[in-house]
Scaffold this motif. Structure first.
Motif, PDB file in Angstrom:
ATOM      1  N   ARG A  89       0.826  -1.212   0.000  1.00  0.00           N
ATOM      2  CA  ARG A  89       0.000   0.000   0.000  1.00  0.00           C
ATOM      3  C   ARG A  89       0.861   1.262   0.000  1.00  0.00           C
ATOM      4  O   ARG A  89       0.521   2.258  -0.650  1.00  0.00           O
ATOM      5  N   LEU A  90       1.966   1.219   0.741  1.00  0.00           N
ATOM      6  CA  LEU A  90       2.853   2.384   0.762  1.00  0.00           C
ATOM      7  C   LEU A  90       3.445   2.626  -0.623  1.00  0.00           C
ATOM      8  O   LEU A  90       3.552   3.785  -1.068  1.00  0.00           O
ATOM      9  N   LEU A  91       3.812   1.553  -1.326  1.00  0.00           N
ATOM     10  CA  LEU A  91       4.328   1.695  -2.687  1.00  0.00           C
ATOM     11  C   LEU A  91       3.274   2.315  -3.602  1.00  0.00           C
ATOM     12  O   LEU A  91       3.588   3.209  -4.406  1.00  0.00           O
ATOM     13  N   ILE A  92       2.036   1.857  -3.494  1.00  0.00           N
ATOM     14  CA  ILE A  92       0.949   2.405  -4.307  1.00  0.00           C
ATOM     15  C   ILE A  92       0.772   3.897  -4.035  1.00  0.00           C
ATOM     16  O   ILE A  92       0.682   4.711  -4.960  1.00  0.00           O
ATOM     17  N   ASN A  93       0.748   4.272  -2.766  1.00  0.00           N
ATOM     18  CA  ASN A  93       0.537   5.679  -2.406  1.00  0.00           C
ATOM     19  C   ASN A  93       1.663   6.570  -2.917  1.00  0.00           C
ATOM     20  O   ASN A  93       1.428   7.641  -3.490  1.00  0.00           O
ATOM     21  N   ARG A  94       2.889   6.124  -2.715  1.00  0.00           N
ATOM     22  CA  ARG A  94       4.030   6.970  -3.094  1.00  0.00           C
ATOM     23  C   ARG A  94       4.233   6.997  -4.611  1.00  0.00           C
ATOM     24  O   ARG A  94       4.609   8.035  -5.161  1.00  0.00           O
ATOM     25  N   THR A  95       3.974   5.880  -5.275  1.00  0.00           N
ATOM     26  CA  THR A  95       4.073   5.881  -6.736  1.00  0.00           C
ATOM     27  C   THR A  95       3.022   6.800  -7.340  1.00  0.00           C
ATOM     28  O   THR A  95       3.312   7.569  -8.264  1.00  0.00           O
ATOM     29  N   GLY A  96       1.799   6.734  -6.832  1.00  0.00           N
ATOM     30  CA  GLY A  96       0.739   7.605  -7.338  1.00  0.00           C
ATOM     31  C   GLY A  96       1.054   9.072  -7.136  1.00  0.00           C
ATOM     32  O   GLY A  96       0.818   9.902  -8.025  1.00  0.00           O
ATOM     33  N   TYR A 214     -12.838   4.679  -9.160  1.00  0.00           N
ATOM     34  CA  TYR A 214     -13.987   4.046  -8.496  1.00  0.00           C
ATOM     35  C   TYR A 214     -13.736   2.548  -8.333  1.00  0.00           C
ATOM     36  O   TYR A 214     -14.041   1.965  -7.287  1.00  0.00           O
ATOM     37  N   ALA A 215     -13.150   1.917  -9.365  1.00  0.00           N
ATOM     38  CA  ALA A 215     -12.833   0.484  -9.281  1.00  0.00           C
ATOM     39  C   ALA A 215     -11.809   0.212  -8.183  1.00  0.00           C
ATOM     40  O   ALA A 215     -11.901  -0.794  -7.470  1.00  0.00           O
ATOM     41  N   LEU A 216     -10.822   1.094  -8.036  1.00  0.00           N
ATOM     42  CA  LEU A 216      -9.849   0.929  -6.954  1.00  0.00           C
ATOM     43  C   LEU A 216     -10.516   1.085  -5.591  1.00  0.00           C
ATOM     44  O   LEU A 216     -10.191   0.364  -4.635  1.00  0.00           O
ATOM     45  N   LEU A 221      -8.239  -0.167  -2.631  1.00  0.00           N
ATOM     46  CA  LEU A 221      -6.862   0.122  -3.012  1.00  0.00           C
ATOM     47  C   LEU A 221      -6.702   1.532  -3.581  1.00  0.00           C
ATOM     48  O   LEU A 221      -5.729   1.816  -4.261  1.00  0.00           O
ATOM     49  N   LEU A 222      -7.660   2.388  -3.309  1.00  0.00           N
ATOM     50  CA  LEU A 222      -7.562   3.766  -3.787  1.00  0.00           C
ATOM     51  C   LEU A 222      -6.356   4.440  -3.148  1.00  0.00           C
ATOM     52  O   LEU A 222      -6.201   4.422  -1.923  1.00  0.00           O
ATOM     53  N   PRO A 223      -5.455   5.013  -3.958  1.00  0.00           N
ATOM     54  CA  PRO A 223      -4.231   5.591  -3.382  1.00  0.00           C
ATOM     55  C   PRO A 223      -4.517   6.818  -2.523  1.00  0.00           C
ATOM     56  O   PRO A 223      -5.458   7.583  -2.784  1.00  0.00           O
ATOM     57  N   ARG A 224      -3.691   6.980  -1.511  1.00  0.00           N
ATOM     58  CA  ARG A 224      -3.757   8.172  -0.671  1.00  0.00           C
ATOM     59  C   ARG A 224      -2.561   9.043  -1.027  1.00  0.00           C
ATOM     60  O   ARG A 224      -1.413   8.700  -0.747  1.00  0.00           O
ATOM     61  N   PHE A 225      -2.838  10.161  -1.663  1.00  0.00           N
ATOM     62  CA  PHE A 225      -1.771  11.032  -2.144  1.00  0.00           C
ATOM     63  C   PHE A 225      -1.194  11.847  -1.000  1.00  0.00           C
ATOM     64  O   PHE A 225      -1.896  12.239  -0.072  1.00  0.00           O
ATOM     65  N   SER A 226       0.113  12.103  -1.101  1.00  0.00           N
ATOM     66  CA  SER A 226       0.837  12.789  -0.023  1.00  0.00           C
ATOM     67  C   SER A 226       1.447  14.092  -0.538  1.00  0.00           C
ATOM     68  O   SER A 226       1.806  14.205  -1.714  1.00  0.00           O
ATOM     69  N   LEU A 227       1.568  15.058   0.356  1.00  0.00           N
ATOM     70  CA  LEU A 227       2.254  16.301   0.021  1.00  0.00           C
ATOM     71  C   LEU A 227       3.757  16.206   0.268  1.00  0.00           C
ATOM     72  O   LEU A 227       4.509  17.106  -0.094  1.00  0.00           O
ATOM     73  N   ASN A 228       4.193  15.111   0.865  1.00  0.00           N
ATOM     74  CA  ASN A 228       5.612  14.903   1.155  1.00  0.00           C
ATOM     75  C   ASN A 228       6.285  14.285  -0.070  1.00  0.00           C
ATOM     76  O   ASN A 228       6.559  13.084  -0.114  1.00  0.00           O
ATOM     77  N   LEU A 229       6.542  15.122  -1.095  1.00  0.00           N
ATOM     78  CA  LEU A 229       7.121  14.627  -2.332  1.00  0.00           C
ATOM     79  C   LEU A 229       8.527  14.069  -2.143  1.00  0.00           C
ATOM     80  O   LEU A 229       8.934  13.132  -2.825  1.00  0.00           O
ATOM     81  N   LYS A 230       9.256  14.634  -1.203  1.00  0.00           N
ATOM     82  CA  LYS A 230      10.626  14.173  -0.971  1.00  0.00           C
ATOM     83  C   LYS A 230      10.640  12.714  -0.546  1.00  0.00           C
ATOM     84  O   LYS A 230      11.446  11.913  -1.042  1.00  0.00           O
ATOM     85  N   ALA A 231       9.740  12.342   0.364  1.00  0.00           N
ATOM     86  CA  ALA A 231       9.678  10.952   0.817  1.00  0.00           C
ATOM     87  C   ALA A 231       9.291  10.022  -0.333  1.00  0.00           C
ATOM     88  O   ALA A 231       9.794   8.897  -0.427  1.00  0.00           O
ATOM     89  N   CYS A 232       8.416  10.511  -1.208  1.00  0.00           N
ATOM     90  CA  CYS A 232       8.004   9.690  -2.352  1.00  0.00           C
ATOM     91  C   CYS A 232       9.173   9.451  -3.303  1.00  0.00           C
ATOM     92  O   CYS A 232       9.393   8.330  -3.770  1.00  0.00           O
TER      93      CYS A 232
END
Length: 521
Positions: A89-96, A214-216, A221-232
């Motif tokens: 899940r962390l990979l999905i969030n950070r990749t997105g 909607y399918a995700l 598995l809907l990604p949670r986007f982050s404002l911490n771009l550096k960590a991504c």
């Protein structure tokens, strides 16, 4: 009898599902092109739109049907199998997050730099200022489509990894519906009317993104986007995806890059040349999408699973299955496109402003494209053989050879063959790309052909000869296809295609082919 691939639930069923939805999308694509051809013909305005849509559409193919999924799906499969739910899940969030930030910036830069993009994509337009300005305007409207489709590709990669193939396969239908409605009902609202097509692209992209997300959400598995771009950006998985995308962009999408470069060459030919190439490419995309994309989409997660499970025999067997299925389905498609070029183009597109001259010129390009159809589809099966193993170097070298070869052939063919020469160069280079990928798999001992290939190809040759005889026997002549009433052309063409398909299938059946021989888990 062919080597049996039967073992439980069939991957052939998954291929059929993806192909079915892709078939629906391609049919609506033809309806879309029929409406566009009838409303706008093939002139300076349509040339401007196709140039404006070329780069976003190129990236759609490269991401949604190629490079991003080839880089993302194997790594996501590895995380899912070896690292557990939390890290996946962390990979999905950070990749997105990382992907969204990059493509948003690219979209904004593209809107700002539209004049430079048109100058590079179609330098011949500079000789006609009105045509150039229209292309710039349309490019600025359509360029944000890149953002939508990149995120759609990201969502599709997740869905495919979880074996949810249907929604990503259905999604392109929404773009076609949007363009059909905009072209048919709203062009009078715009000045010039061709702007309706550009806004149709944006609406279609937004609808596709909404459906995928909607399918995700439905599978949590809907990604949670982050404002911490550096960590991504510093995430090891995101870095690996970025590295894998470099060869994937070339290795899988070299033919699409060649199509973009072909626009540069075509912009120096007579008006309509870009449109003729476009309509021929649309017909070629029908089997390429139904077969190549479907098989490539289904085969990649399974190859990844076999690789991480250490099952080399199953890995090689899956590649063998994909290659046989490709030859079984693509060779008759290529033969049919070549023989029925004029009937197909006249029946589908010769309405309103689309003339007999347009039919003739488009048919030349389609015949040339058909030479490389099997190569284009084989690349989509062979390239995953490398990317499932996260191989970087081999596909890069092969892609560069194919890309350089394409441009050299463009220079050689454009003089005598015009737009047909540009199409032929793409086809031949695709075959070269596939041949080199095949050799690379064999040399690395990744793939070992199963027994029975020579009888298999011999029987295919016999069936193709029977099919060609049926098509040529019922062809009539070019004059018939240019002058007969539409209803008569539709009925005759439908009868020819059905008769040829039955003849091909029946011949294969008599020679011992059975659908159960191509089942595979």
């Amino acid at each position: 009898m062919q080597p049996s691939y039967n073992s439980g639930m069939s991957l052939l069923r998954s291929v059929a599902t993806v192909s079915g939805f892709t078939f629906l999308s391609r049919v609506l694509g033809f309806v879309r092109d029929f409406v566009i051809a009838r409303s706008f013909g093939a002139d300076a305005a349509t040339d401007a739109f196709f140039v404006a849509f070329k780069l976003p559409n190129l990236l759609r193919r490269m991401f949604a049907e190629g490079a991003f999924s080839q880089a993302f799906v194997p790594l996501l499969g590895e995380y899912r199998k070896q690292r557990g739910t939390e890290e996946t899940r962390l990979l999905i969030n950070r990749t997105g997050t990382a992907l969204g930030a990059v493509v948003l910036l690219v979209a904004l830069l593209g809107i700002w730099g539209a004049p430079a993009i048109v100058t590079i994509s179609a330098p011949g337009f500079l000789e006609t200022p009105e045509k150039f300005e229209l292309a710039v305007t349309l490019t600025r409207i359509t360029f944000f489509y890149i953002f939508f489709m990149s995120m759609v590709a990201f969502a599709a990669g997740i869905l495919n990894t979880w074996s949810k193939f249907s929604v990503p396969a259905f999604t392109p239908v929404l773009l076609n519906v949007s363009l059909i409605l905009m072209a048919a009902f709203t062009q009078s609202w715009f000045d010039p009317p061709v702007k309706a097509l550009a806004w149709g692209v944006i609406i279609g992209g937004l609808l596709q993104l909404g459906l995928q997300f909607y399918a995700l959400h439905k599978i949590d598995l809907l990604p949670r986007f982050s404002l911490n771009l550096k960590a991504c950006w510093q995430d090891p998985g995101v870095k690996r995806i970025g590295l894998l995308m470099i060869p994937a962009l070339l290795g899988v999408s070299v033919s699409q890059i060649s199509l973009l470069l072909n626009t540069v060459f075509a912009s120096f030919l007579e008006s309509g040349s870009i449109s003729w190439l476009y309509y021929a490419d649309r017909l070629m995309e029908f089997p390429a999408g139904m077969l190549g994309v479907a098989i490539g989409t289904v085969i990649l997660p399974s190859l990844t699973r076999h690789h991480h499970g250490g099952d080399k025999e199953a890995y090689s067997g899956l590649l063998d299955w994909g290659l046989r299925l490709c030859f079984l389905l693509t060779l008759p498609a290529a033969l049919g496109l070549a023989i029925l070029a004029v009937p197909l183009i006249s029946t589908l597109f010769m309405h309103g402003a689309f003339t007999a001259h347009d039919v003739s010129e488009t048919s030349h390009a389609l015949i040339a494209y058909s030479v490389g159809l099997s190569g284009l589809i084989l690349v989509k099966v062979l390239a995953p053989g490398f990317y499932a193993r996260q191989n970087l170097k081999t596909p890069v070298k092969i892609a560069l050879i194919a890309l350089v070869s394409t441009q050299l052939m463009n220079l050689a063919f454009i003089g005598p063959l015009k737009q047909a020469g540009l199409a032929l160069s793409i086809g031949i280079a695709a075959c070269l790309n596939a041949a080199l990928l095949y050799r690379g798999l064999r040399q690395a001992a990744i793939y070992e052909p199963m027994p029975g290939w020579m009888p298999f190809l011999t029987k295919l040759g016999i069936a193709l000869a029977v099919m060609a005889a049926v098509l040529l026997g019922g062809y009539q002549n070019d004059q018939f296809w240019l002058e007969a009433p539409l209803a008569e052309r539709v009925l005759w063409l439908g009868g020819l295609i059905c008769s040829a398909g039955v003849a091909y299938g029946l011949t294969l059946f008599i020679l011992g082919f059975r659908p159960r021989d191509f089942r595979k888990t």
